[in-house]
Design an enzyme around this catalytic site. Structure first.
Site, short mmCIF file in Angstrom:
data_model
loop_
_atom_site.label_atom_id
_atom_site.label_comp_id
_atom_site.label_asym_id
_atom_site.label_seq_id
_atom_site.Cartn_x
_atom_site.Cartn_y
_atom_site.Cartn_z
N TYR A 1 -12.33 -2.82 11.76
CA TYR A 1 -11.01 -2.18 11.70
C TYR A 1 -10.25 -2.38 13.01
CZ TYR A 1 -7.52 1.50 10.85
OH TYR A 1 -6.34 2.19 10.67
N ILE B 1 -3.86 10.44 11.57
CA ILE B 1 -2.84 11.00 10.68
C ILE B 1 -3.54 11.58 9.45
CG2 ILE B 1 -0.74 10.43 9.36
CD1 ILE B 1 -0.42 9.85 12.40
N GLY C 1 0.84 -1.21 0.00
CA GLY C 1 0.00 0.00 0.00
C GLY C 1 0.86 1.25 0.00
N ALA D 1 -10.67 -4.67 15.29
CA ALA D 1 -10.32 -6.09 15.47
C ALA D 1 -9.12 -6.45 14.61
CB ALA D 1 -11.52 -6.97 15.12
N SER E 1 -2.73 0.31 14.57
CA SER E 1 -3.44 1.57 14.80
C SER E 1 -3.74 1.73 16.29
CB SER E 1 -4.78 1.56 14.05
OG SER E 1 -5.59 2.64 14.47
N LYS F 1 -6.73 -4.50 13.56
CA LYS F 1 -5.50 -3.83 14.02
C LYS F 1 -5.02 -4.41 15.36
CE LYS F 1 -4.92 -1.08 10.54
NZ LYS F 1 -3.77 -1.22 9.65
N ASP G 1 -3.03 -7.53 -4.85
CA ASP G 1 -3.93 -7.37 -3.71
C ASP G 1 -3.37 -8.23 -2.57
OD1 ASP G 1 -5.99 -7.67 -1.87
OD2 ASP G 1 -7.55 -7.96 -3.38
N VAL G 2 -3.03 -7.60 -1.46
CA VAL G 2 -2.40 -8.36 -0.35
C VAL G 2 -3.33 -9.42 0.24
CG1 VAL G 2 -0.79 -6.51 0.30
CG2 VAL G 2 -3.01 -6.66 1.44
N ASN H 1 1.83 -2.21 5.36
CA ASN H 1 1.12 -0.94 5.55
C ASN H 1 -0.26 -0.91 4.90
OD1 ASN H 1 1.01 2.22 5.74
ND2 ASN H 1 0.81 1.76 3.54
P1 NAP Z 1 -4.56 5.31 2.47
O1 NAP Z 1 -4.19 6.71 2.13
O2 NAP Z 1 -5.93 4.83 2.18
O3 NAP Z 1 -3.49 4.33 1.76
C1 NAP Z 1 -3.62 2.95 1.82
C2 NAP Z 1 -3.01 2.35 0.57
O4 NAP Z 1 -3.19 0.91 0.64
C3 NAP Z 1 -3.72 2.84 -0.71
O5 NAP Z 1 -2.77 3.16 -1.70
C4 NAP Z 1 -4.55 1.62 -1.09
O6 NAP Z 1 -4.81 1.53 -2.49
C5 NAP Z 1 -3.66 0.49 -0.62
N1 NAP Z 1 -4.43 -0.75 -0.49
C6 NAP Z 1 -5.69 -0.91 -0.02
N2 NAP Z 1 -6.05 -2.19 -0.08
C7 NAP Z 1 -5.00 -2.86 -0.60
C8 NAP Z 1 -4.78 -4.22 -0.92
N3 NAP Z 1 -5.74 -5.14 -0.72
N4 NAP Z 1 -3.60 -4.60 -1.45
C9 NAP Z 1 -2.63 -3.67 -1.67
N5 NAP Z 1 -2.78 -2.36 -1.39
C10 NAP Z 1 -3.95 -1.96 -0.86
O7 NAP Z 1 -4.33 5.01 4.00
P2 NAP Z 1 -3.26 5.59 5.05
O8 NAP Z 1 -3.96 6.55 5.90
O9 NAP Z 1 -2.00 5.99 4.36
O10 NAP Z 1 -3.03 4.27 5.93
C11 NAP Z 1 -1.91 3.40 5.76
C12 NAP Z 1 -1.93 2.41 6.90
O11 NAP Z 1 -1.88 3.11 8.15
C13 NAP Z 1 -3.21 1.55 6.95
O12 NAP Z 1 -2.89 0.24 7.35
C14 NAP Z 1 -4.04 2.23 8.00
O13 NAP Z 1 -4.96 1.36 8.61
C15 NAP Z 1 -2.96 2.68 8.97
N6 NAP Z 1 -3.38 3.78 9.84
C16 NAP Z 1 -3.76 4.97 9.31
C17 NAP Z 1 -4.16 5.99 10.18
C18 NAP Z 1 -4.57 7.36 9.68
O14 NAP Z 1 -5.01 8.15 10.52
N7 NAP Z 1 -4.45 7.68 8.40
C19 NAP Z 1 -4.17 5.75 11.56
C20 NAP Z 1 -3.78 4.53 12.05
C21 NAP Z 1 -3.38 3.53 11.18
P3 NAP Z 1 -6.15 2.18 -3.12
O15 NAP Z 1 -6.13 3.61 -2.75
O16 NAP Z 1 -6.00 1.91 -4.58
O17 NAP Z 1 -7.29 1.44 -2.50
#
Ligand code: NAP
Length: 253
Positions: free
Chosen positions: A161, A194, A18, A163, A148, A165, A69-70, A96
Site C-alpha cells: 500500500y 479517515i 471507486g 509503495a 495517502s 501511494k 475494474d481500474v 480514488n
Molecule cells: P473504500 O471505502 O474501500 O472505497 C474504495 C472504493 O473503491 C470501493 O467502492 C471499492 O469497491 C472501489 N474499488 C476497489 N477496487 C477497485 C477497482 N479495481 N476498480 C474500481 N473500483 C474499485 O475506501 P476509502 O477509504 O473510501 O478510500 C478511497 C481512497 O482513499 C483509496 O484510494 C484509499 O487508498 C485512499 N485513502 C483512504 C484513507 C482512509 O483512511 N480511509 C486514507 C488515505 C488514503 P468495492 O467495495 O466493491 O471493492
C-alpha cells in the site's frame, strides 16, 4: 440564485473512480454540489451506488455510472470511451479507487503486492492516460490522485500500500510536468486516517493510539478529503499543479 461562485464547476464533467462509497462518494457529492455532472465508476452497481445515483438525480444533477475494474487496461479504455460518449469529455478525473492488502514484508505475498500496485497505481495511470487524450484536445483539465499519508511516511505492515501511494506522488509530479503546457493541472491529495470502510477494522485500542499521533486529535471524515479535491478541481486552484495536499489532521508535516 446560481452564480459562478456557488457553482464553480457548472458545465464540467467529473469522473470519480471507486466513487460508490467512502471518500469517493463524498467527492461525487461535493463536486455535484458545485455544479459538475458526475460519472461514478466502481467495480459493481451496489445498493450504495444506486442510493448515491438516486440522490444526485433527485437534486437535479446529471449523473451516471460506468462499472469497470481500474486495473484492467482494456476495461478502462472501453469504460472511459463509453463515459465520454454518453456524458461528454471528462474535465475532472479523480483517481480514488484503492485497496489495501496489509502485511509485513516477510509475510507479503507477491500476488497481494501485484494486486495492490495494479489497482492503486497502474489503475490511476490507465485512467489518466485514457482521459488525458480529450483533455489535451480541450487544452484544459484536472487530474487529482488520491494518495495517502502512508505513501509519504511509510507504515510497518503496509508494504504494498505505501509503495503504491508513494508511486502515485511520483506519477502526479511527472504528469504535472508533461501536461501543464496543455492547460491541465495534476495534483494529489494525501489523506491521513479517515473514517470509512477501509479503516473500519481498526480496533478501539489501535484507533486510540493513532489518534494520539494526530495533532487535531481525531480521525478525519470523508468530507474533509472531498473539500480538498473540490478546491483542486475549482478555478481557484488554476495555478496549482504537481502538489501533494495532506489532509491528515497534522499527523505528517
Ligand atoms: P473504500 O471505502 O474501500 O472505497 C474504495 C472504493 O473503491 C470501493 O467502492 C471499492 O469497491 C472501489 N474499488 C476497489 N477496487 C477497485 C477497482 N479495481 N476498480 C474500481 N473500483 C474499485 O475506501 P476509502 O477509504 O473510501 O478510500 C478511497 C481512497 O482513499 C483509496 O484510494 C484509499 O487508498 C485512499 N485513502 C483512504 C484513507 C482512509 O483512511 N480511509 C486514507 C488515505 C488514503 P468495492 O467495495 O466493491 O471493492
Amino acid at each position: 440564485m446560481e452564480t459562478a461562485q456557488t457553482k464553480p464547476l457548472a458545465g464540467k464533467t467529473a469522473f470519480v473512480t471507486g466513487g460508490a462509497q467512502g471518500i469517493g462518494e463524498a467527492i461525487c457529492r461535493k463536486l455535484a454540489l458545485l455544479g459538475a455532472a458526475v460519472v461514478v465508476n466502481d467495480l459493481r452497481r451496489t445498493d450504495a451506488a444506486e442510493k448515491l445515483l438516486d440522490s444526485l438525480a433527485a437534486s437535479g444533477v446529471k449523473a451516471g455510472m460506468v462499472c469497470f475494474d481500474v486495473s484492467n487496461e482494456e476495461a478502462v479504455e472501453a469504460g472511459i470511451a463509453e463515459a465520454i460518449k454518453e456524458y461528454g469529455p471528462i474535465d475532472i478525473l479523480v483517481n480514488n479507487a484503492g485497496i489495501s492488502l496489509d502485511s509485513l514484508l516477510i509475510r507479503t505475498k507477491a500476488d497481494d503486492w501485484h494486486k495492490t500496485l495494479n489497482v492503486n497505481l497502474t489503475g490511476s495511470f490507465y485512467c489518466a492516460r485514457a482521459c488525458a487524450k480529450s483533455m489535451i484536445k480541450a487544452r484544459c483539465g484536472r487530474i487529482i490522485n488520491i494518495s495517502s499519508v502512508i505513501g509519504a511516511m511509510g507504515n510497518a505492515g503496509q508494504v504494498s500500500y505505501s509503495a503504491s501511494k508513494a508511486g502515485l506522488m511520483g506519477l502526479t509530479k511527472t504528469l504535472a510536468r508533461e501536461l501543464g503546457s496543455r492547460g491541465i493541472t495534476v495534483n494529489a491529495v494525501a489523506p491521513g486516517f479517515i473514517k470509512t470502510q477501509m479503516t473500519a477494522a481498526l480496533s478501539g485500542e489501535h484507533a486510540e493510539k493513532l489518534v494520539e499521533q494526530i495533532p487535531l486529535n481525531c480521525l478525519g471524515e470523508a468530507e474533509d478529503v472531498a473539500e480538498a479535491v473540490a478546491f483542486l478541481a475549482s478555478p481557484a486552484a488554476r495555478y496549482i499543479t504537481g502538489q501533494v495536499l495532506g489532509v491528515n489532521g497534522g499527523m505528517y508535516m
